[in-house]
Design a protein around this motif. Structure first.
Motif, mmCIF file in Angstrom:
data_model
loop_
_atom_site.group_PDB
_atom_site.id
_atom_site.type_symbol
_atom_site.label_atom_id
_atom_site.label_comp_id
_atom_site.label_asym_id
_atom_site.label_seq_id
_atom_site.Cartn_x
_atom_site.Cartn_y
_atom_site.Cartn_z
ATOM 1 N N ALA B 27 26.680 48.660 43.614
ATOM 2 C CA ALA B 27 26.632 48.130 42.247
ATOM 3 C C ALA B 27 26.019 49.125 41.264
ATOM 4 O O ALA B 27 26.250 49.034 40.060
ATOM 5 N N GLY B 29 26.645 52.302 41.152
ATOM 6 C CA GLY B 29 27.547 53.412 40.839
ATOM 7 C C GLY B 29 28.221 53.914 42.102
ATOM 8 O O GLY B 29 27.869 53.519 43.225
ATOM 9 N N PRO B 103 37.790 49.105 46.338
ATOM 10 C CA PRO B 103 37.550 47.667 46.485
ATOM 11 C C PRO B 103 38.278 46.914 45.383
ATOM 12 O O PRO B 103 38.744 47.520 44.416
ATOM 13 N N ARG B 105 38.827 45.039 42.048
ATOM 14 C CA ARG B 105 38.134 45.419 40.817
ATOM 15 C C ARG B 105 37.780 44.253 39.902
ATOM 16 O O ARG B 105 37.307 44.466 38.795
ATOM 17 N N ALA B 106 38.023 43.016 40.351
ATOM 18 C CA ALA B 106 37.651 41.881 39.492
ATOM 19 C C ALA B 106 36.318 41.283 39.915
ATOM 20 O O ALA B 106 35.751 40.468 39.194
ATOM 21 N N PHE B 107 35.836 41.663 41.093
ATOM 22 C CA PHE B 107 34.615 41.057 41.625
ATOM 23 C C PHE B 107 33.505 42.101 41.728
ATOM 24 O O PHE B 107 33.783 43.299 41.850
ATOM 25 N N PRO B 108 32.247 41.652 41.713
ATOM 26 C CA PRO B 108 31.148 42.604 41.845
ATOM 27 C C PRO B 108 31.224 43.307 43.197
ATOM 28 O O PRO B 108 31.565 42.687 44.213
ATOM 29 N N VAL B 109 30.920 44.587 43.205
ATOM 30 C CA VAL B 109 30.996 45.325 44.458
ATOM 31 C C VAL B 109 29.679 45.173 45.210
ATOM 32 O O VAL B 109 28.601 45.101 44.607
ATOM 33 N N VAL B 170 40.724 36.874 34.280
ATOM 34 C CA VAL B 170 39.341 37.191 34.660
ATOM 35 C C VAL B 170 39.157 38.665 35.002
ATOM 36 O O VAL B 170 38.090 39.225 34.779
ATOM 37 N N ARG B 171 40.205 39.285 35.501
ATOM 38 C CA ARG B 171 40.081 40.710 35.842
ATOM 39 C C ARG B 171 39.732 41.523 34.594
ATOM 40 O O ARG B 171 38.866 42.392 34.630
ATOM 41 N N GLU B 174 35.677 39.384 31.877
ATOM 42 C CA GLU B 174 34.597 38.806 32.668
ATOM 43 C C GLU B 174 34.120 37.473 32.082
ATOM 44 O O GLU B 174 33.805 36.533 32.803
ATOM 45 N N LYS B 177 35.388 33.981 33.258
ATOM 46 C CA LYS B 177 35.187 33.478 34.626
ATOM 47 C C LYS B 177 34.612 32.066 34.636
ATOM 48 O O LYS B 177 34.948 31.256 35.494
#
Ligand code: SF4
Ligand code: SF4
Ligand code: FES
Ligand code: FES
Lengths: 278, 266
Positions: B27, B29, B103, B105-109, B170-171, B174, B177
């Motif tokens: 998260a 970077g 990963p 790209r719409a969700f937190p990594v 949502v992508r 944000e 959501k």
């Protein structure tokens, strides 16, 4: 939602980013697609633009829309007194001589509204013109997005009423196509290339109209228990098979309606003589 | 596209050394890292990621389970396209093509290829569940095939959340959501609303209006990306979202129905 703000009308959330929102994988590129994702929206936008330009010219032209026995689909039904006289055609003279503009403008709003609110064309122009989204997983250029939740796009929900009008228009165009079996003097037993053009056009209009998602819903999709409505269930199945090809039918009938108009224009303006089969 | 031909594998078989870019980070970077990994005939992207993990990047985080396209764990983006890593054959890429794996790209990594998909579980909980019909005991449910056929398509969902990840609502925004359930869970509402035994209406729950008023159906502009990426080939837009929109119209924008309701309320 828990909020500490003062109560008031629900406010839309502030834009807080898309693929670059905090917490998401830090990737600078708007997208990483390597295929030609821009091709489909570009072709869509180009063809729709050509169609709109051509149709606007023809709708305002107010000329060369009748070449006995053929009438252009853009001018049918013709409901103003200044329509050219069409023997037995859908020529209704509802609007008096005070209507000085092209009679096409009176009727084209219905097919136009039908196609503008069509679930397929919505996808086509949202992607092609509005870039919302331009293609899947390609970030859109807009800071904010509310979709069809508010005016004016919430009006897309009226699509089914345009569908009912579209059925009426399909019947009228069928009548026009049938009149194509009379010769210029009004005697039955004629068939020319124009007859075929109008027949193909109306056939495509019918399948496009019947493949409408609202049609599928009205025919049977709205039911909860198909087993209690066996006939509607069967019809829902048939319509569903057409609906699966709605996109192809939308393009096919769009192109064909312009071709049918162009054909009548060419014959009416004397650029081309309609080949007669019998 | 690169000019140099892909190096051949040492034993001269159909195997080759493929070029990859894999996103590494968390998260705070990260970046796309270059790798060269052996590719054998018949392999899928997940095989390559596993080989990379075994030979060069031992701490590479990746989520997977079945390697058969059935658990929905290995969702990622390959050359920018949301896909299952275990169902993406290497043979669809040219040997000299650099394959990029990131990963969703719409969700937190969380780390590397692993994202936090809890957004989807929150949305799942917001959908009111099946309401059992009164007076019918468990084990007494009887339904006819034609009544359940429609929703059986939706039951094929493996909850990979690729549709949720790709949906631009949502992508790319944000802030939406909170208001939008996403295609997978709007499809769940459609499934329940089409369920022959669901007694929500009798219990005073109108799923059709709720889809629009509470779960954000109006945000969907039917641009069909959910359908394009679904690995189960569920026709999400045509068979769930558009029918659900039409059902909402029945309730909310049909003047005859509206008038009827006004009169009945008097
Ligand atoms: S069709 Fe609707 S739900 Fe599906 S990806 Fe597009 S906007 Fe999202
Ligand atoms: S609907 Fe398809 S894309 Fe969406 S979660 Fe289910 S299987 Fe995945
Ligand atoms: S005409 Fe396209 S969905 Fe109705
Ligand atoms: S590992 Fe289960 S779907 Fe890919």
């Amino acid at each position: 939602m828990a909020t500490t703000e003062t109560p008031g009308p629900a406010r839309p959330a502030e834009p807080s980013g898309g693929v670059h929102a905090p917490g998401r994988a830090a990737i600078a590129a708007r997208h990483l697609r390597t295929d030609r994702w821009w091709l489909a929206p570009a072709v869509t936008a180009t063809v729709l633009t050509v169609f709109v330009v051509y149709s606007t010219w023809r709708a305002f032209a107010n000329a060369d829309y009748y070449a006995a026995p053929y009438i252009s689909p853009y001018y049918s039904p013709c409901i103003a007194t200044d329509c050219v006289n069409m023997r037995g055609g859908a020529d209704l003279q509802i609007f008096g001589p005070w209507w000085g503009l092209s009679p096409a403008l009176l009727v084209l709003i219905f097919p136009l509204g039908f196609r503008l609110t069509c679930y397929y064309y919505r996808k086509a122009y949202y992607r092609g013109f509005w870039a919302a989204p331009p293609a899947c997983a390609v970030a859109e250029p807009h800071g904010k997005y509310t979709g069809e939740t508010r005016f004016p796009l919430i009006l897309q929900n009226v699509h089914r009423y345009f569908f009912y009008f579209a059925l009426v228009f399909a019947v009228i165009l069928t009548y026009d196509a049938a009149l194509g079996f009379r010769d210029a003097a009004g005697h039955w037993g004629h068939m020319g290339l124009g007859t075929v053009v109008l027949l193909v056009n109306v056939a495509l209009i019918w399948v496009y109209t019947l493949s409408c998602h609202s049609c599928r819903h009205i025919i049977g999709g709205r039911l909860k228990n198909f087993s209690k409505h066996p006939v509607r269930y069967r019809m829902w199945g048939w319509v569903g098979r057409l609906t699966a090809h709605h996109m192809a039918l939308a393009w096919g009938s769009l192109v064909m309606v312009a071709v049918a108009d162009l054909y009548v224009y060419l014959v009416a303006s004397g650029a081309f003589a309609d080949p007669t089969f019998f | 596209m690169s000019a140099a031909p892909a190096p051949k594998a040492a034993d001269g078989s159909a195997a080759y050394i493929g070029r990859f870019k894999v996103w590494r980070g968390d998260a705070d970077g990260g970046e796309l890292k270059d790798f060269e990994v052996e590719v054998n005939e018949g392999e899928v992207v997940l095989d390559i990621i596993h080989r990379l993990q075994a030979t060069q990047a031992h701490d590479l985080a990746v989520r997977w389970n079945c390697k058969a396209g059935k658990c929905g764990s290995c969702s990622a983006e390959i050359n920018g396209q949301p896909r299952l890593m275990c169902m993406t054959r290497m043979s669809v890429f040219a040997p000299d093509e650099t394959v990029t794996v990131t990963p969703m790209r719409a969700f937190p990594v969380v780390r590397d290829l692993v994202t936090d998909v809890s957004f989807n579980y929150t949305k799942a909980r917001e959908i009111p569940s099946f309401v059992p019909p009164p007076g019918v005991g468990l084990g007494e449910y009887r339904m006819r095939q034609e009544d359940v056929g429609r929703s059986q398509e939706f039951r094929k969902c493996i909850e990979c959340f690729l549709c949720q990840n790709t949906c631009h609502v949502v992508r790319d925004h944000e802030e939406n959501k909170a208001a939008f359930a996403g295609p997978r869970f709007l499809m769940r509402i459609a499934e329940l609303d089409m369920h022959p035994l669901d007694a929500a209406e009798e219990a005073g729950l109108d799923r059709k209006s709720a889809a629009q008023d509470e779960h954000g159906l109006g945000y969907c502009n039917i641009t069909k990306c959910c359908t394009e990426v679904c690995p189960e080939n569920i026709k999400i837009t045509d068979n769930a979202l558009i029918p659900l929109k039409e059902r909402a119209v029945d309730r909310k924008y049909d003047p005859l129905v509206w008038l009827g309701n006004r009169i009945r309320r008097r």
